[in-house]
Design a protein around this motif. Structure first.
Motif, PDB file in Angstrom:
ATOM      1  N   GLN A  47       0.860  -1.174   0.000  1.00 25.79           N
ATOM      2  CA  GLN A  47       0.000   0.000   0.000  1.00 25.79           C
ATOM      3  C   GLN A  47       0.901   1.230   0.000  1.00 25.79           C
ATOM      4  O   GLN A  47       1.773   1.380   0.863  1.00 25.79           O
ATOM      5  CB  GLN A  47      -0.907   0.014   1.245  1.00 25.79           C
ATOM      6  N   GLU A  50       0.728   7.614  -0.721  1.00 34.81           N
ATOM      7  CA  GLU A  50      -0.138   8.511  -1.488  1.00 34.81           C
ATOM      8  C   GLU A  50      -0.087   8.085  -2.951  1.00 34.81           C
ATOM      9  O   GLU A  50       0.886   7.478  -3.397  1.00 34.81           O
ATOM     10  CB  GLU A  50       0.327   9.956  -1.341  1.00 34.81           C
ATOM     11  N   PRO A  51      -1.137   8.370  -3.729  1.00 34.97           N
ATOM     12  CA  PRO A  51      -1.112   8.014  -5.153  1.00 34.97           C
ATOM     13  C   PRO A  51       0.045   8.734  -5.873  1.00 34.97           C
ATOM     14  O   PRO A  51       0.216   9.946  -5.721  1.00 34.97           O
ATOM     15  CB  PRO A  51      -2.468   8.472  -5.675  1.00 34.97           C
ATOM     16  N   THR A  73      -5.122   1.192  -9.334  1.00 29.63           N
ATOM     17  CA  THR A  73      -5.531   2.521  -8.861  1.00 29.63           C
ATOM     18  C   THR A  73      -6.657   2.375  -7.838  1.00 29.63           C
ATOM     19  O   THR A  73      -7.253   1.301  -7.665  1.00 29.63           O
ATOM     20  CB  THR A  73      -5.987   3.372 -10.050  1.00 29.63           C
ATOM     21  N   SER A  74      -6.969   3.509  -7.177  1.00 29.05           N
ATOM     22  CA  SER A  74      -8.046   3.497  -6.178  1.00 29.05           C
ATOM     23  C   SER A  74      -9.409   3.424  -6.820  1.00 29.05           C
ATOM     24  O   SER A  74     -10.363   2.894  -6.236  1.00 29.05           O
ATOM     25  CB  SER A  74      -7.953   4.758  -5.302  1.00 29.05           C
ATOM     26  N   THR A  75      -9.554   3.922  -8.023  1.00 25.16           N
ATOM     27  CA  THR A  75     -10.844   3.871  -8.715  1.00 25.16           C
ATOM     28  C   THR A  75     -11.197   2.459  -9.138  1.00 25.16           C
ATOM     29  O   THR A  75     -12.356   2.062  -9.102  1.00 25.16           O
ATOM     30  CB  THR A  75     -10.809   4.795  -9.941  1.00 25.16           C
ATOM     31  N   PRO A  77      -9.547  -0.983  -8.069  1.00 28.86           N
ATOM     32  CA  PRO A  77      -8.486  -1.716  -7.374  1.00 28.86           C
ATOM     33  C   PRO A  77      -8.335  -3.150  -7.810  1.00 28.86           C
ATOM     34  O   PRO A  77      -7.285  -3.754  -7.556  1.00 28.86           O
ATOM     35  CB  PRO A  77      -8.933  -1.636  -5.913  1.00 28.86           C
ATOM     36  N   ASP A 121      -2.089   3.331  -6.493  1.00 23.79           N
ATOM     37  CA  ASP A 121      -2.202   3.257  -5.031  1.00 23.79           C
ATOM     38  C   ASP A 121      -1.582   1.985  -4.482  1.00 23.79           C
ATOM     39  O   ASP A 121      -1.158   1.957  -3.312  1.00 23.79           O
ATOM     40  CB  ASP A 121      -3.672   3.324  -4.591  1.00 23.79           C
ATOM     41  N   ARG A 122      -1.574   0.924  -5.270  1.00 24.03           N
ATOM     42  CA  ARG A 122      -1.096  -0.374  -4.802  1.00 24.03           C
ATOM     43  C   ARG A 122      -0.124  -0.958  -5.827  1.00 24.03           C
ATOM     44  O   ARG A 122      -0.252  -0.714  -7.024  1.00 24.03           O
ATOM     45  CB  ARG A 122      -2.262  -1.352  -4.599  1.00 24.03           C
TER      46      ARG A 122
END
Length: 482
Positions: A47, A50-51, A73-75, A77, A121-122
């Protein structure tokens, strides 16, 4: 800049001594390995704090064949986008235990340019090793990098300041271009008008100055010599034409020399005899002068030649002794010619001559140390000059006058050492090229023979008659070369 990992979201397998949390701090000398041998695949998910965009990855491998790096991405995942896939070793190397703990650095050039722009993000790392099921595998370290763009609000590029955009007030770029163009043309027109005005003013000022000069009343130029001539005062202009005695000595001498020269010319013209057609008849005095000049140019006689002339003239007492060119006044004969002294005369011997095909008529020769084609060429030249060739010479029957030898101490050289004249092949070649029979001691192989005086004279070749036998038709294949 290194991307910070906050935590590990998921780990498929980890050894209690080497957990996945060791990868969060890359400065530790620890690693992450799978739980037990026999596993073929292990994954770790990080994790990010921050992006951020991924512009570089550093991977430290530990006995893994293939490492795959993906991100999400966070949108969205659940969709993992591939970023890096690299094979560190093949299956044969892993099966034979030839492991290589390598480090691979991936820069911005090796990554996909489309994936660099997105912010993730990941990050998930997958390690695979299915060739050797007795070994643990994993990672030594894992580092992700990004670039930070800082906007300070300054229009500066290095040491240069960027040009700020002017406000167009909503005008299109074509209208801006027209305005700039019209301004430039207006400036050029004003410059041209200024030039035309200056030219006009210069012309006007020149015309004004010319007209003023024409209107001014000028006095005529004074010409004193013309005025004197018009007044009849020629003596003042040209001086007295009557002769006056010269004042300088130099003038006296020059006048006397000119007068003497004119008198001499007049006398010569009076004494010269001419034909009715005007041609000059030479006098006896001129002939004598020319003879005297020729006699003065003659070479002076030596003492021996003068004594000989006196002896000759004493035989004829009536002859004059003044000159050799003048005949005698009584008998009318010239003096006898003076014989040349023996020191002056050079006796030239006529060298003996023979036909070119008879130069070597009394020579019998043999060859030693030569190989064809040189051997054949030397033999043919000698035969063409009249020599006879002996293939196997000896000291009793086949007498050989000359041995043409390439080098000393050959078998024939030792055999005919005190019986024949041993020379090099240059003796044949020089005689053939110069068309002469040269003395053989110049080409002797023995240095003692060279130092002795030459007993032979040179014999020049005469033109050989036609119909001589051709020596080039003889066969030389069966000859010996020792």
């Amino acid at each position: 800049m290194i991307i910070k990992f906050t935590k590990i979201i998921h780990c498929s397998s980890e050894h209690p001594s080497y957990p996945a949390s060791n990868l969060l701090d890359h400065r530790k000398n620890t690693s992450w390995r799978c739980a037990k041998p026999g596993e073929m695949l292990a994954t770790v998910t990080f994790q990010l704090a921050e992006p951020s965009t991924i512009t570089g990855i550093d991977i430290g491998n530990y006995r893994s064949c293939v490492v795959i790096v993906t991100a999400s991405t966070s949108t969205d995942p659940d969709t993992w986008l591939p970023i890096v896939q690299h094979q560190f070793m093949n299956n044969d190397e892993a099966a034979n235990g030839k492991f290589k703990d390598q480090v691979q650095l991936f820069t911005k050039k090796e990554l996909n340019p489309d994936k660099i722009k997105t912010k993730f993000d990941r990050i998930k790392v997958t390690c695979m090793q299915s060739a050797n099921l007795k070994e643990l595998f994993g990672l030594m370290f894992f580092i992700a990098k990004t670039e930070v763009m800082v906007d300070l609000g300054l229009d500066v590029f290095g040491r240069f300041k960027l040009k700020q955009k002017e406000e167009n007030d909503g005008k299109p770029p074509i209208d801006e271009f027209k305005e700039k163009y019209l301004k430039m043309m207006a400036k050029k027109k004003t410059e041209l008008n200024l030039k035309d005005d200056l030219l006009k003013k210069a012309k006007e000022s020149g015309m004004m100055a010319f007209s003023k000069r024409q209107e001014e009343n000028r006095e005529p130029m004074k010409r004193p010599l013309l005025e004197k001539l018009e007044a009849g005062k020629t003596e003042e202009v040209f001086g007295n034409q009557n002769k006056t005695p010269p004042s300088n000595k130099y003038e006296l001498t020059t006048d006397i020399a000119i007068a003497n020269a004119t008198e001499m010319k007049d006398k010569q013209n009076e004494n010269v005899m001419r034909t009715p057609f005007g041609d000059i008849i030479p006098s006896s005095n001129s002939k004598r002068n020319s003879i005297d000049n020729v006699e003065s140019k003659k070479r002076p006689l030596t003492s021996e030649e003068k004594n000989i002339q006196k002896k000759v003239k004493k035989e004829c007492p009536k002859c004059t002794i003044e000159s050799d060119d003048k005949p005698c006044a009584q008998c009318g004969r010239l003096a006898q010619p003076v014989p040349l002294s023996p020191s002056i005369t050079k006796v030239t011997k006529n060298k003996p001559k023979k036909l070119f095909s008879q130069l070597f008529q009394d020579i019998t020769f043999s060859l030693s140390g030569y190989v064809n084609p040189q051997r054949d060429e030397i033999r043919r030249k000698a035969i063409k000059m009249g020599a006879t060739y002996i293939a196997n010479p000896n000291t009793t029957n086949n007498l050989c006058t000359h041995l043409i030898c390439a080098f000393a101490n050959t078998p024939k050289f030792q055999q005919l050492k005190n019986h024949s004249k041993i020379v090099s092949h240059k003796f044949i070649e020089d005689c053939y090229n110069e068309r002469k029979r040269l003395p053989w001691r110049r080409y002797a192989m023995d240095n003692k023979e060279k130092k002795k005086p030459e007993s032979e004279d040179e014999i020049e070749a005469d033109e050989s008659p036609q119909g001589t036998p051709n020596p080039f038709e003889e066969d030389t294949d069966s000859e010996t070369y020792y």
